[in-house]
Scaffold this active site. Structure first.
Site, PDB file in Angstrom:
ATOM      1  N   LYS A   1      17.674   2.815  -7.290  1.00  0.00           N
ATOM      2  CA  LYS A   1      16.844   1.777  -7.917  1.00  0.00           C
ATOM      3  C   LYS A   1      15.616   2.378  -8.599  1.00  0.00           C
ATOM      4  O   LYS A   1      15.333   2.105  -9.771  1.00  0.00           O
ATOM      5  CB  LYS A   1      16.385   0.757  -6.861  1.00  0.00           C
ATOM      6  CG  LYS A   1      15.285  -0.181  -7.367  1.00  0.00           C
ATOM      7  CD  LYS A   1      14.862  -1.191  -6.328  1.00  0.00           C
ATOM      8  CE  LYS A   1      13.742  -0.792  -5.438  1.00  0.00           C
ATOM      9  NZ  LYS A   1      12.381  -0.964  -5.957  1.00  0.00           N
ATOM     10  N   ASN A   2      14.855   3.175  -7.858  1.00  0.00           N
ATOM     11  CA  ASN A   2      13.569   3.607  -8.401  1.00  0.00           C
ATOM     12  C   ASN A   2      13.704   4.655  -9.503  1.00  0.00           C
ATOM     13  O   ASN A   2      12.759   4.878 -10.260  1.00  0.00           O
ATOM     14  CB  ASN A   2      12.640   4.062  -7.271  1.00  0.00           C
ATOM     15  CG  ASN A   2      12.184   2.864  -6.443  1.00  0.00           C
ATOM     16  OD1 ASN A   2      12.309   1.713  -6.883  1.00  0.00           O
ATOM     17  ND2 ASN A   2      11.680   3.115  -5.245  1.00  0.00           N
TER      18      ASN A   2
ATOM     19  N   ARG B   1      16.967  -7.418  -4.654  1.00  0.00           N
ATOM     20  CA  ARG B   1      16.241  -6.578  -5.621  1.00  0.00           C
ATOM     21  C   ARG B   1      16.668  -5.125  -5.516  1.00  0.00           C
ATOM     22  O   ARG B   1      16.530  -4.373  -6.478  1.00  0.00           O
ATOM     23  CB  ARG B   1      14.729  -6.654  -5.354  1.00  0.00           C
ATOM     24  CG  ARG B   1      14.140  -8.007  -5.656  1.00  0.00           C
ATOM     25  CD  ARG B   1      12.695  -8.062  -5.273  1.00  0.00           C
ATOM     26  NE  ARG B   1      11.900  -7.461  -6.335  1.00  0.00           N
ATOM     27  CZ  ARG B   1      10.666  -7.849  -6.639  1.00  0.00           C
ATOM     28  NH1 ARG B   1      10.088  -8.808  -5.967  1.00  0.00           N
ATOM     29  NH2 ARG B   1      10.017  -7.273  -7.607  1.00  0.00           N
TER      30      ARG B   1
ATOM     31  N   ARG C   1      -2.268  -2.978  -4.856  1.00  0.00           N
ATOM     32  CA  ARG C   1      -1.425  -2.018  -5.588  1.00  0.00           C
ATOM     33  C   ARG C   1      -2.090  -1.703  -6.927  1.00  0.00           C
ATOM     34  O   ARG C   1      -1.694  -2.211  -7.970  1.00  0.00           O
ATOM     35  CB  ARG C   1      -0.007  -2.560  -5.760  1.00  0.00           C
ATOM     36  CG  ARG C   1       0.714  -2.735  -4.427  1.00  0.00           C
ATOM     37  CD  ARG C   1       2.165  -3.101  -4.563  1.00  0.00           C
ATOM     38  NE  ARG C   1       3.001  -1.990  -4.997  1.00  0.00           N
ATOM     39  CZ  ARG C   1       4.332  -2.026  -5.034  1.00  0.00           C
ATOM     40  NH1 ARG C   1       4.967  -3.114  -4.672  1.00  0.00           N
ATOM     41  NH2 ARG C   1       5.034  -0.992  -5.436  1.00  0.00           N
TER      42      ARG C   1
ATOM     43  N   CYS D   1       6.664  -6.021  -4.500  1.00  0.00           N
ATOM     44  CA  CYS D   1       6.503  -6.338  -3.082  1.00  0.00           C
ATOM     45  C   CYS D   1       5.028  -6.249  -2.707  1.00  0.00           C
ATOM     46  O   CYS D   1       4.294  -5.402  -3.216  1.00  0.00           O
ATOM     47  CB  CYS D   1       7.309  -5.360  -2.229  1.00  0.00           C
ATOM     48  SG  CYS D   1       9.090  -5.572  -2.386  1.00  0.00           S
TER      49      CYS D   1
ATOM     50  N   ASP E   1       9.545   3.793   2.245  1.00  0.00           N
ATOM     51  CA  ASP E   1      10.567   2.771   2.004  1.00  0.00           C
ATOM     52  C   ASP E   1      11.654   2.758   3.083  1.00  0.00           C
ATOM     53  O   ASP E   1      12.547   1.908   3.051  1.00  0.00           O
ATOM     54  CB  ASP E   1      11.202   2.960   0.614  1.00  0.00           C
ATOM     55  CG  ASP E   1      10.183   2.723  -0.495  1.00  0.00           C
ATOM     56  OD1 ASP E   1       9.149   2.092  -0.221  1.00  0.00           O
ATOM     57  OD2 ASP E   1      10.422   3.178  -1.628  1.00  0.00           O
TER      58      ASP E   1
HETATM   59  N1  EPU Z   1      -2.197   4.108  -5.833  1.00  0.00           N
HETATM   60  C1  EPU Z   1      -3.503   4.100  -6.252  1.00  0.00           C
HETATM   61  N2  EPU Z   1      -3.729   4.066  -7.599  1.00  0.00           N
HETATM   62  C2  EPU Z   1      -2.733   4.045  -8.520  1.00  0.00           C
HETATM   63  C3  EPU Z   1      -1.393   4.051  -8.074  1.00  0.00           C
HETATM   64  C4  EPU Z   1      -1.166   4.081  -6.710  1.00  0.00           C
HETATM   65  O1  EPU Z   1      -4.416   4.127  -5.453  1.00  0.00           O
HETATM   66  O2  EPU Z   1      -3.016   4.010  -9.723  1.00  0.00           O
HETATM   67  C5  EPU Z   1      -1.917   4.147  -4.382  1.00  0.00           C
HETATM   68  C6  EPU Z   1      -1.154   2.923  -3.883  1.00  0.00           C
HETATM   69  O3  EPU Z   1      -2.049   1.864  -3.563  1.00  0.00           O
HETATM   70  C7  EPU Z   1      -0.427   3.478  -2.679  1.00  0.00           C
HETATM   71  C8  EPU Z   1      -0.116   4.918  -3.079  1.00  0.00           C
HETATM   72  O4  EPU Z   1      -1.027   5.238  -4.134  1.00  0.00           O
HETATM   73  O5  EPU Z   1      -1.262   3.493  -1.567  1.00  0.00           O
HETATM   74  C9  EPU Z   1       1.293   5.185  -3.565  1.00  0.00           C
HETATM   75  O6  EPU Z   1       1.608   4.311  -4.623  1.00  0.00           O
HETATM   76  P1  EPU Z   1       2.703   4.683  -5.738  1.00  0.00           P
HETATM   77  O7  EPU Z   1       2.043   4.579  -7.054  1.00  0.00           O
HETATM   78  O8  EPU Z   1       3.353   5.982  -5.377  1.00  0.00           O
HETATM   79  O9  EPU Z   1       3.739   3.507  -5.558  1.00  0.00           O
HETATM   80  P2  EPU Z   1       4.497   2.708  -6.696  1.00  0.00           P
HETATM   81  O10 EPU Z   1       4.803   3.608  -7.831  1.00  0.00           O
HETATM   82  O11 EPU Z   1       3.821   1.419  -6.952  1.00  0.00           O
HETATM   83  C10 EPU Z   1       6.872   3.382  -5.831  1.00  0.00           C
HETATM   84  C11 EPU Z   1       8.114   2.661  -5.418  1.00  0.00           C
HETATM   85  C12 EPU Z   1       7.889   1.973  -4.068  1.00  0.00           C
HETATM   86  C13 EPU Z   1       7.465   3.023  -3.037  1.00  0.00           C
HETATM   87  C14 EPU Z   1       6.265   3.828  -3.540  1.00  0.00           C
HETATM   88  C15 EPU Z   1       5.913   4.984  -2.632  1.00  0.00           C
HETATM   89  C16 EPU Z   1       9.052   2.066  -7.537  1.00  0.00           C
HETATM   90  C17 EPU Z   1       9.388   1.015  -8.519  1.00  0.00           C
HETATM   91  N3  EPU Z   1       8.434   1.672  -6.438  1.00  0.00           N
HETATM   92  O12 EPU Z   1       5.856   2.381  -5.932  1.00  0.00           O
HETATM   93  O13 EPU Z   1       9.167   1.480  -3.710  1.00  0.00           O
HETATM   94  O14 EPU Z   1       7.115   2.388  -1.830  1.00  0.00           O
HETATM   95  O15 EPU Z   1       6.548   4.366  -4.849  1.00  0.00           O
HETATM   96  O16 EPU Z   1       6.977   5.861  -2.487  1.00  0.00           O
HETATM   97  O17 EPU Z   1       9.371   3.240  -7.738  1.00  0.00           O
HETATM   98  C18 EPU Z   1      10.699   0.020  -2.702  1.00  0.00           C
HETATM   99  O18 EPU Z   1      11.599   0.580  -3.358  1.00  0.00           O
HETATM  100  O19 EPU Z   1      10.920  -0.762  -1.753  1.00  0.00           O
HETATM  101  C19 EPU Z   1       9.307   0.299  -3.051  1.00  0.00           C
HETATM  102  C20 EPU Z   1       8.324  -0.497  -2.718  1.00  0.00           C
END
Ligand code: EPU
Length: 429
Positions: free
Chosen positions: A22-23, A398, A122, A117, A306
Protein backbone atom coordinates in the site's frame (compact mmCIF):
# COMPACT_ATOMS: atom_id res chain seq x y z
CA UNK A 1 -22.24 -0.31 6.04
CA UNK A 2 -20.67 -3.70 6.52
CA UNK A 3 -19.10 -5.59 9.38
CA UNK A 4 -16.86 -8.61 9.70
CA UNK A 5 -18.04 -11.56 11.79
CA UNK A 6 -15.55 -14.09 13.08
CA UNK A 7 -16.19 -17.35 14.92
CA UNK A 8 -12.93 -17.74 16.81
CA UNK A 9 -10.91 -20.78 17.67
CA UNK A 10 -9.94 -22.05 14.20
CA UNK A 11 -6.28 -22.77 13.55
CA UNK A 12 -4.85 -21.07 10.44
CA UNK A 13 -3.16 -23.53 8.08
CA UNK A 14 -2.07 -23.31 4.45
CA UNK A 15 -0.70 -20.63 2.15
CA UNK A 16 -1.48 -16.96 1.69
CA UNK A 17 -0.24 -14.69 -1.09
CA UNK A 18 0.66 -11.13 -0.16
CA UNK A 19 -0.47 -8.21 -2.34
CA UNK A 20 1.54 -5.19 -3.43
CA UNK A 21 2.58 -2.67 -0.79
CA UNK A 22 0.00 0.00 0.00
CA UNK A 23 2.49 2.62 1.11
CA UNK A 24 4.64 2.08 -1.99
CA UNK A 25 1.61 2.21 -4.31
CA UNK A 26 0.28 5.45 -2.85
CA UNK A 27 3.66 7.13 -3.51
CA UNK A 28 4.39 5.57 -6.91
CA UNK A 29 1.00 6.30 -8.49
CA UNK A 30 1.15 10.11 -7.89
CA UNK A 31 4.77 9.97 -9.14
CA UNK A 32 3.44 8.94 -12.56
CA UNK A 33 2.49 12.63 -12.98
CA UNK A 34 6.17 13.39 -13.46
CA UNK A 35 6.46 11.16 -16.52
CA UNK A 36 6.25 12.23 -20.16
CA UNK A 37 5.08 8.77 -21.18
CA UNK A 38 2.74 5.94 -20.27
CA UNK A 39 3.55 4.01 -17.07
CA UNK A 40 2.43 0.42 -16.62
CA UNK A 41 2.30 -0.41 -12.91
CA UNK A 42 1.98 -4.03 -11.80
CA UNK A 43 1.31 -5.70 -8.44
CA UNK A 44 -1.00 -2.87 -7.34
CA UNK A 45 -3.02 -3.88 -4.26
CA UNK A 46 -6.78 -3.69 -4.78
CA UNK A 47 -7.60 -1.63 -1.67
CA UNK A 48 -9.61 1.52 -1.20
CA UNK A 49 -6.69 3.89 -0.48
CA UNK A 50 -5.00 2.91 -3.72
CA UNK A 51 -8.24 3.01 -5.69
CA UNK A 52 -8.77 6.54 -4.33
CA UNK A 53 -5.29 7.64 -5.47
CA UNK A 54 -5.91 6.25 -8.97
CA UNK A 55 -9.25 8.06 -8.99
CA UNK A 56 -7.51 11.34 -8.13
CA UNK A 57 -5.18 10.96 -11.12
CA UNK A 58 -8.17 10.19 -13.32
CA UNK A 59 -10.07 13.24 -12.03
CA UNK A 60 -6.99 15.37 -12.73
CA UNK A 61 -7.12 14.25 -16.38
CA UNK A 62 -4.93 11.12 -16.64
CA UNK A 63 -6.04 8.27 -18.90
CA UNK A 64 -6.26 5.05 -16.93
CA UNK A 65 -6.37 1.64 -18.60
CA UNK A 66 -7.14 -1.21 -16.22
CA UNK A 67 -5.30 -4.28 -17.51
CA UNK A 68 -6.32 -6.61 -14.68
CA UNK A 69 -6.99 -6.48 -10.92
CA UNK A 70 -3.37 -5.59 -10.11
CA UNK A 71 -2.12 -3.83 -13.25
CA UNK A 72 -2.94 -0.43 -14.72
CA UNK A 73 -1.49 1.71 -17.46
CA UNK A 74 -1.55 5.43 -16.75
CA UNK A 75 -1.02 8.13 -19.34
CA UNK A 76 -0.51 11.40 -17.45
CA UNK A 77 0.11 13.57 -20.53
CA UNK A 78 -3.30 15.31 -20.36
CA UNK A 79 -3.10 16.32 -16.69
CA UNK A 80 -3.13 20.08 -16.60
CA UNK A 81 -4.52 20.88 -13.16
CA UNK A 82 -2.39 21.65 -10.15
CA UNK A 83 -5.38 21.96 -7.79
CA UNK A 84 -6.65 19.19 -5.51
CA UNK A 85 -9.61 20.31 -3.39
CA UNK A 86 -10.68 18.35 -0.30
CA UNK A 87 -13.61 16.89 -2.28
CA UNK A 88 -10.99 14.98 -4.31
CA UNK A 89 -8.56 13.88 -1.60
CA UNK A 90 -10.91 11.43 0.21
CA UNK A 91 -9.37 12.52 3.52
CA UNK A 92 -6.36 10.32 2.92
CA UNK A 93 -2.80 10.91 4.07
CA UNK A 94 -1.11 10.10 0.79
CA UNK A 95 -2.98 12.90 -1.00
CA UNK A 96 -0.13 15.10 0.29
CA UNK A 97 2.14 13.39 -2.27
CA UNK A 98 0.37 15.36 -4.96
CA UNK A 99 2.03 18.49 -3.57
CA UNK A 100 5.50 17.12 -4.40
CA UNK A 101 4.37 15.58 -7.68
CA UNK A 102 2.58 18.75 -8.87
CA UNK A 103 5.49 20.94 -7.80
CA UNK A 104 7.82 18.66 -9.76
CA UNK A 105 5.60 18.83 -12.84
CA UNK A 106 4.11 22.34 -12.80
CA UNK A 107 6.26 24.14 -10.19
CA UNK A 108 3.02 24.89 -8.43
CA UNK A 109 0.51 22.95 -6.34
CA UNK A 110 -2.66 23.77 -4.45
CA UNK A 111 -3.74 20.81 -2.38
CA UNK A 112 -6.20 20.35 0.50
CA UNK A 113 -4.42 19.28 3.70
CA UNK A 114 -4.11 15.50 4.03
CA UNK A 115 -6.34 13.37 6.28
CA UNK A 116 -5.70 9.71 7.13
CA UNK A 117 -5.82 7.54 10.26
CA UNK A 118 -6.02 9.59 13.44
CA UNK A 119 -3.25 8.80 15.88
CA UNK A 120 -2.32 12.24 17.10
CA UNK A 121 -1.08 15.35 15.36
CA UNK A 122 0.12 14.61 11.83
CA UNK A 123 2.10 17.71 10.82
CA UNK A 124 3.69 18.32 7.39
CA UNK A 125 6.27 20.88 8.52
CA UNK A 126 9.18 18.72 7.28
CA UNK A 127 7.56 18.40 3.83
CA UNK A 128 7.22 22.18 3.70
CA UNK A 129 10.79 22.70 4.92
CA UNK A 130 11.96 20.55 1.98
CA UNK A 131 9.84 22.37 -0.62
CA UNK A 132 11.11 25.73 0.67
CA UNK A 133 14.73 24.55 0.55
CA UNK A 134 14.17 23.75 -3.13
CA UNK A 135 12.97 27.33 -3.73
CA UNK A 136 9.19 27.08 -3.35
CA UNK A 137 7.10 29.57 -1.45
CA UNK A 138 4.55 27.68 0.65
CA UNK A 139 1.54 29.26 2.32
CA UNK A 140 -1.71 27.98 3.77
CA UNK A 141 -4.37 29.86 1.86
CA UNK A 142 -8.10 29.39 2.37
CA UNK A 143 -7.53 25.98 3.91
CA UNK A 144 -5.28 24.81 1.08
CA UNK A 145 -1.53 24.17 0.99
CA UNK A 146 -0.30 26.45 -1.77
CA UNK A 147 3.25 25.89 -3.03
CA UNK A 148 4.80 27.79 -5.94
CA UNK A 149 8.32 28.16 -7.34
CA UNK A 150 9.88 30.13 -10.19
CA UNK A 151 12.50 27.40 -10.45
CA UNK A 152 13.28 24.42 -8.26
CA UNK A 153 16.96 24.19 -7.39
CA UNK A 154 18.67 21.28 -5.62
CA UNK A 155 19.58 21.86 -1.99
CA UNK A 156 20.62 20.06 1.21
CA UNK A 157 17.80 19.26 3.62
CA UNK A 158 18.31 17.72 7.04
CA UNK A 159 15.00 16.33 8.31
CA UNK A 160 14.47 17.19 11.99
CA UNK A 161 12.46 14.00 12.31
CA UNK A 162 12.63 10.83 10.22
CA UNK A 163 9.52 11.08 8.07
CA UNK A 164 8.33 8.73 5.34
CA UNK A 165 5.97 11.34 3.93
CA UNK A 166 8.51 14.18 3.88
CA UNK A 167 11.15 11.93 2.27
CA UNK A 168 8.69 10.88 -0.46
CA UNK A 169 7.44 14.41 -1.09
CA UNK A 170 10.91 15.95 -1.31
CA UNK A 171 12.03 13.20 -3.70
CA UNK A 172 9.02 13.94 -5.93
CA UNK A 173 9.66 17.69 -5.95
CA UNK A 174 13.45 17.33 -6.43
CA UNK A 175 13.63 14.67 -9.12
CA UNK A 176 13.31 17.23 -11.95
CA UNK A 177 14.88 20.19 -10.09
CA UNK A 178 18.12 21.74 -11.30
CA UNK A 179 21.22 20.34 -9.62
CA UNK A 180 21.78 18.09 -6.62
CA UNK A 181 19.38 17.60 -3.69
CA UNK A 182 20.59 15.81 -0.58
CA UNK A 183 18.05 14.58 1.98
CA UNK A 184 19.76 13.76 5.25
CA UNK A 185 18.13 11.79 8.07
CA UNK A 186 15.76 10.44 5.42
CA UNK A 187 13.36 7.56 6.00
CA UNK A 188 14.69 4.12 4.98
CA UNK A 189 11.45 2.15 4.63
CA UNK A 190 11.20 -0.40 1.77
CA UNK A 191 8.58 1.83 0.09
CA UNK A 192 11.13 4.69 -0.08
CA UNK A 193 13.50 2.38 -1.96
CA UNK A 194 10.63 1.23 -4.17
CA UNK A 195 9.72 4.81 -5.09
CA UNK A 196 13.38 5.58 -5.90
CA UNK A 197 13.61 2.44 -8.06
CA UNK A 198 10.42 3.44 -9.86
CA UNK A 199 11.65 6.99 -10.51
CA UNK A 200 15.05 5.66 -11.64
CA UNK A 201 13.29 3.30 -14.05
CA UNK A 202 11.78 6.47 -15.63
CA UNK A 203 15.26 8.01 -16.01
CA UNK A 204 15.74 9.73 -12.65
CA UNK A 205 19.11 9.82 -10.93
CA UNK A 206 18.52 8.92 -7.26
CA UNK A 207 21.19 7.32 -5.10
CA UNK A 208 21.24 6.13 -1.51
CA UNK A 209 17.56 5.25 -1.02
CA UNK A 210 17.40 2.79 1.88
CA UNK A 211 20.17 4.66 3.73
CA UNK A 212 19.70 7.86 5.70
CA UNK A 213 21.26 10.05 2.98
CA UNK A 214 19.47 10.22 -0.36
CA UNK A 215 21.08 12.11 -3.25
CA UNK A 216 18.95 13.23 -6.14
CA UNK A 217 20.57 14.71 -9.23
CA UNK A 218 17.79 16.46 -11.10
CA UNK A 219 17.00 15.40 -14.68
CA UNK A 220 15.09 17.38 -17.31
CA UNK A 221 12.57 14.72 -18.29
CA UNK A 222 11.26 11.35 -17.15
CA UNK A 223 9.96 8.73 -19.57
CA UNK A 224 7.31 6.01 -19.31
CA UNK A 225 8.15 2.69 -17.71
CA UNK A 226 6.87 -0.71 -16.62
CA UNK A 227 7.25 -1.36 -12.92
CA UNK A 228 6.11 -3.94 -10.37
CA UNK A 229 5.42 -2.77 -6.81
CA UNK A 230 7.09 -4.62 -3.90
CA UNK A 231 5.01 -6.91 -1.65
CA UNK A 232 3.37 -5.37 1.41
CA UNK A 233 5.55 -5.88 4.45
CA UNK A 234 2.75 -4.98 6.87
CA UNK A 235 0.15 -7.24 5.27
CA UNK A 236 2.71 -10.08 5.44
CA UNK A 237 3.47 -9.33 9.09
CA UNK A 238 -0.24 -9.29 9.91
CA UNK A 239 -0.72 -12.83 8.53
CA UNK A 240 2.45 -13.98 10.32
CA UNK A 241 1.02 -12.77 13.64
CA UNK A 242 -2.41 -14.24 12.89
CA UNK A 243 -0.72 -17.60 12.25
CA UNK A 244 1.16 -17.51 15.56
CA UNK A 245 -1.87 -16.26 17.51
CA UNK A 246 -4.06 -19.15 16.29
CA UNK A 247 -1.25 -21.72 16.82
CA UNK A 248 -1.19 -22.25 13.09
CA UNK A 249 1.24 -23.12 10.35
CA UNK A 250 1.20 -20.78 7.36
CA UNK A 251 3.38 -20.23 4.30
CA UNK A 252 3.31 -16.51 3.51
CA UNK A 253 4.09 -16.13 -0.21
CA UNK A 254 5.20 -13.18 -2.36
CA UNK A 255 7.30 -11.47 0.32
CA UNK A 256 10.81 -10.05 0.58
CA UNK A 257 12.04 -11.75 3.80
CA UNK A 258 14.65 -9.00 4.35
CA UNK A 259 11.81 -6.46 4.76
CA UNK A 260 10.31 -8.61 7.52
CA UNK A 261 13.43 -9.04 9.65
CA UNK A 262 12.31 -7.03 12.69
CA UNK A 263 8.92 -8.78 12.71
CA UNK A 264 10.48 -12.21 12.25
CA UNK A 265 12.95 -11.54 15.09
CA UNK A 266 10.13 -10.54 17.47
CA UNK A 267 8.02 -13.57 16.58
CA UNK A 268 11.01 -15.85 17.19
CA UNK A 269 11.32 -14.22 20.64
CA UNK A 270 7.72 -15.24 21.33
CA UNK A 271 8.65 -18.84 20.48
CA UNK A 272 7.52 -19.12 16.84
CA UNK A 273 9.55 -21.18 14.37
CA UNK A 274 10.30 -19.32 11.17
CA UNK A 275 11.92 -20.52 7.97
CA UNK A 276 12.82 -18.07 5.21
CA UNK A 277 12.88 -18.88 1.50
CA UNK A 278 13.66 -16.61 -1.48
CA UNK A 279 10.22 -15.05 -1.73
CA UNK A 280 8.20 -16.73 0.99
CA UNK A 281 8.34 -17.34 4.70
CA UNK A 282 7.02 -20.29 6.72
CA UNK A 283 5.61 -19.65 10.19
CA UNK A 284 5.07 -22.52 12.60
CA UNK A 285 3.78 -21.62 16.01
CA UNK A 286 4.93 -23.17 19.22
CA UNK A 287 2.33 -25.50 20.82
CA UNK A 288 2.71 -23.55 24.07
CA UNK A 289 1.40 -20.02 24.63
CA UNK A 290 3.53 -17.32 23.02
CA UNK A 291 6.20 -15.91 25.33
CA UNK A 292 5.98 -12.32 26.51
CA UNK A 293 8.54 -9.81 25.24
CA UNK A 294 9.19 -6.07 24.94
CA UNK A 295 8.49 -4.18 21.73
CA UNK A 296 9.66 -0.71 20.69
CA UNK A 297 8.39 0.74 17.43
CA UNK A 298 10.74 3.01 15.50
CA UNK A 299 11.38 3.88 11.84
CA UNK A 300 12.77 1.13 9.57
CA UNK A 301 14.70 -1.13 10.08
CA UNK A 302 13.25 -1.25 13.62
CA UNK A 303 9.90 -2.82 14.47
CA UNK A 304 7.24 -0.95 12.41
CA UNK A 305 4.61 1.15 14.13
CA UNK A 306 2.12 -0.23 11.59
CA UNK A 307 2.54 -3.67 13.22
CA UNK A 308 2.13 -2.39 16.79
CA UNK A 309 -1.62 -3.08 17.30
CA UNK A 310 -1.35 -6.58 15.80
CA UNK A 311 1.69 -7.40 17.97
CA UNK A 312 0.03 -6.03 21.11
CA UNK A 313 -2.90 -8.34 20.39
CA UNK A 314 -0.58 -11.35 20.24
CA UNK A 315 1.07 -10.29 23.50
CA UNK A 316 -2.39 -9.99 25.09
CA UNK A 317 -2.54 -13.83 25.02
CA UNK A 318 1.16 -14.38 25.80
CA UNK A 319 2.47 -16.10 28.89
CA UNK A 320 3.75 -13.27 31.11
CA UNK A 321 3.98 -9.49 31.11
CA UNK A 322 5.09 -7.60 27.98
CA UNK A 323 5.81 -3.95 27.34
CA UNK A 324 5.04 -2.06 24.15
CA UNK A 325 6.53 1.38 23.51
CA UNK A 326 5.24 3.42 20.57
CA UNK A 327 8.20 5.39 19.21
CA UNK A 328 6.58 7.01 16.17
CA UNK A 329 3.06 8.28 16.88
CA UNK A 330 1.71 10.21 19.90
CA UNK A 331 -1.59 8.37 20.13
CA UNK A 332 -1.57 4.89 18.66
CA UNK A 333 -3.14 2.94 21.53
CA UNK A 334 -6.73 4.06 20.98
CA UNK A 335 -7.75 0.52 20.05
CA UNK A 336 -6.75 -0.86 23.45
CA UNK A 337 -10.17 -0.20 25.01
CA UNK A 338 -11.62 -2.53 22.36
CA UNK A 339 -9.17 -5.30 23.25
CA UNK A 340 -10.03 -4.74 26.92
CA UNK A 341 -13.68 -5.40 26.04
CA UNK A 342 -12.48 -8.79 24.83
CA UNK A 343 -10.76 -9.54 28.15
CA UNK A 344 -7.24 -8.28 27.43
CA UNK A 345 -5.34 -6.77 30.36
CA UNK A 346 -3.49 -3.75 29.03
CA UNK A 347 -2.55 -0.55 30.85
CA UNK A 348 -1.57 2.40 28.71
CA UNK A 349 0.38 5.43 29.85
CA UNK A 350 0.99 7.80 26.94
CA UNK A 351 3.20 6.01 24.42
CA UNK A 352 3.80 3.04 26.76
CA UNK A 353 1.68 -0.05 27.40
CA UNK A 354 2.03 -2.91 29.85
CA UNK A 355 0.35 -6.05 28.59
CA UNK A 356 -0.40 -8.82 31.07
CA UNK A 357 -1.11 -11.90 29.00
CA UNK A 358 -4.37 -13.80 29.57
CA UNK A 359 -5.08 -17.41 28.54
CA UNK A 360 -7.96 -16.53 26.26
CA UNK A 361 -9.84 -13.56 24.81
CA UNK A 362 -13.62 -13.59 24.69
CA UNK A 363 -15.75 -12.30 21.85
CA UNK A 364 -17.42 -8.88 21.89
CA UNK A 365 -18.74 -6.35 19.41
CA UNK A 366 -15.73 -4.14 18.66
CA UNK A 367 -14.80 -1.53 16.09
CA UNK A 368 -11.76 -0.66 14.02
CA UNK A 369 -10.49 2.71 15.23
CA UNK A 370 -7.97 2.84 12.35
CA UNK A 371 -6.54 0.55 9.67
CA UNK A 372 -4.03 -1.46 11.71
CA UNK A 373 -6.27 -1.39 14.78
CA UNK A 374 -8.85 -3.06 12.55
CA UNK A 375 -6.37 -5.81 11.67
CA UNK A 376 -5.72 -6.24 15.40
CA UNK A 377 -9.46 -6.68 16.07
CA UNK A 378 -9.59 -9.40 13.42
CA UNK A 379 -6.63 -11.23 14.99
CA UNK A 380 -8.33 -10.93 18.39
CA UNK A 381 -11.54 -12.33 16.89
CA UNK A 382 -9.66 -15.28 15.36
CA UNK A 383 -8.39 -16.38 18.78
CA UNK A 384 -11.38 -15.42 20.96
CA UNK A 385 -14.04 -17.75 22.32
CA UNK A 386 -17.30 -17.19 20.48
CA UNK A 387 -18.40 -14.76 17.79
CA UNK A 388 -16.73 -11.37 17.38
CA UNK A 389 -18.27 -8.61 15.29
CA UNK A 390 -15.92 -5.95 13.94
CA UNK A 391 -17.48 -2.66 12.89
CA UNK A 392 -16.02 0.31 10.96
CA UNK A 393 -14.38 -2.08 8.54
CA UNK A 394 -13.96 0.57 5.89
CA UNK A 395 -10.70 1.30 7.70
CA UNK A 396 -9.56 -2.29 7.10
CA UNK A 397 -10.50 -2.05 3.41
CA UNK A 398 -8.08 0.87 3.07
CA UNK A 399 -5.11 -1.45 3.44
CA UNK A 400 -5.92 -5.18 3.25
CA UNK A 401 -6.89 -6.74 -0.07
CA UNK A 402 -9.47 -9.56 0.28
CA UNK A 403 -8.71 -10.10 3.96
CA UNK A 404 -11.88 -12.10 4.57
CA UNK A 405 -11.21 -14.37 1.57
CA UNK A 406 -7.53 -14.83 2.42
CA UNK A 407 -8.23 -15.74 6.07
CA UNK A 408 -11.15 -17.94 5.04
CA UNK A 409 -8.84 -19.89 2.71
CA UNK A 410 -6.52 -20.46 5.68
CA UNK A 411 -9.36 -22.02 7.68
CA UNK A 412 -10.78 -19.06 9.59
CA UNK A 413 -14.54 -18.89 10.07
CA UNK A 414 -14.96 -15.30 8.91
CA UNK A 415 -17.48 -13.44 6.80
CA UNK A 416 -18.45 -9.95 5.76
CA UNK A 417 -22.09 -8.97 6.23
CA UNK A 418 -24.20 -5.93 5.55
CA UNK A 419 -25.48 -4.36 8.74
CA UNK A 420 -29.21 -4.04 9.43
CA UNK A 421 -28.72 -0.30 9.18
CA UNK A 422 -27.46 -0.58 5.60
CA UNK A 423 -30.20 -3.08 4.69
CA UNK A 424 -32.80 -0.62 6.02
CA UNK A 425 -31.30 2.17 3.97
CA UNK A 426 -31.21 -0.06 0.91
CA UNK A 427 -34.89 -0.93 1.40
CA UNK A 428 -35.78 2.76 1.73
CA UNK A 429 -34.10 3.65 -1.59
N1 EPU B 1 6.28 14.22 11.43
C1 EPU B 1 6.55 15.52 11.76
N2 EPU B 1 6.59 16.43 10.73
C2 EPU B 1 6.38 16.09 9.44
C3 EPU B 1 6.09 14.75 9.12
C4 EPU B 1 6.05 13.84 10.16
O1 EPU B 1 6.76 15.85 12.91
O2 EPU B 1 6.42 16.97 8.57
C5 EPU B 1 6.23 13.21 12.52
C6 EPU B 1 4.86 12.55 12.66
O3 EPU B 1 4.01 13.32 13.50
C7 EPU B 1 5.23 11.21 13.25
C8 EPU B 1 6.58 10.89 12.61
O4 EPU B 1 7.10 12.14 12.16
O5 EPU B 1 5.40 11.31 14.63
C9 EPU B 1 6.55 9.93 11.44
O6 EPU B 1 5.65 10.39 10.47
P1 EPU B 1 5.80 10.00 8.91
O7 EPU B 1 5.86 11.27 8.15
O8 EPU B 1 6.92 9.03 8.76
O9 EPU B 1 4.43 9.28 8.64
P2 EPU B 1 3.50 9.40 7.36
O10 EPU B 1 4.34 9.58 6.15
O11 EPU B 1 2.39 10.34 7.62
C10 EPU B 1 3.64 6.85 6.80
C11 EPU B 1 2.67 5.74 6.57
C12 EPU B 1 2.02 5.34 7.90
C13 EPU B 1 3.12 4.95 8.89
C14 EPU B 1 4.17 6.06 9.01
C15 EPU B 1 5.35 5.65 9.85
C16 EPU B 1 1.93 6.19 4.34
C17 EPU B 1 0.85 6.63 3.44
N3 EPU B 1 1.65 6.20 5.63
O12 EPU B 1 2.88 7.93 7.33
O13 EPU B 1 1.26 4.19 7.59
O14 EPU B 1 2.55 4.72 10.16
O15 EPU B 1 4.66 6.41 7.70
O16 EPU B 1 5.98 4.53 9.34
O17 EPU B 1 3.01 5.81 3.89
C18 EPU B 1 -0.51 2.67 7.79
O18 EPU B 1 -0.14 2.16 6.71
O19 EPU B 1 -1.34 2.13 8.56
C19 EPU B 1 0.07 3.95 8.19
C20 EPU B 1 -0.51 4.74 9.06
Amino acid sequence: MEKIIINGGHILRGEVTISGAKNAAVAIIPAVMLSDGICRIENIPCISDVNAIIRILYDLGASIKVIDKSTVEIDPSHINSFVLPSSMTSGMRASSYFIGAMLGRFKKARVAPPGGCDFGVRPIDQHIKGFEALGAKVIIDNGMVDARAETLTGSSIFLDKVSVGATVNIMLAAVKATGLTIIENSAKEPHIVDLANFLNSMGANIMGAGTDVIKIRGVKTLHGTTYSIIPDQIEAGTYMIAAVATKGEVLVKNVIPKHLESITAKLIETGALIEEFDDSIMIRSNPNRPKSCSVLTMPHPSFPTDMQPQMTTLLAIADGVSTVTEGVWDNRFRYVDQLTLMGAKIKVDGRFAVVTGVEMLSSAPVHASDLRAGAAMIIAGLVANGTTEVDNIEYIDRGYEDIVEKLGALGADIKRVRTADSNLRKAAL
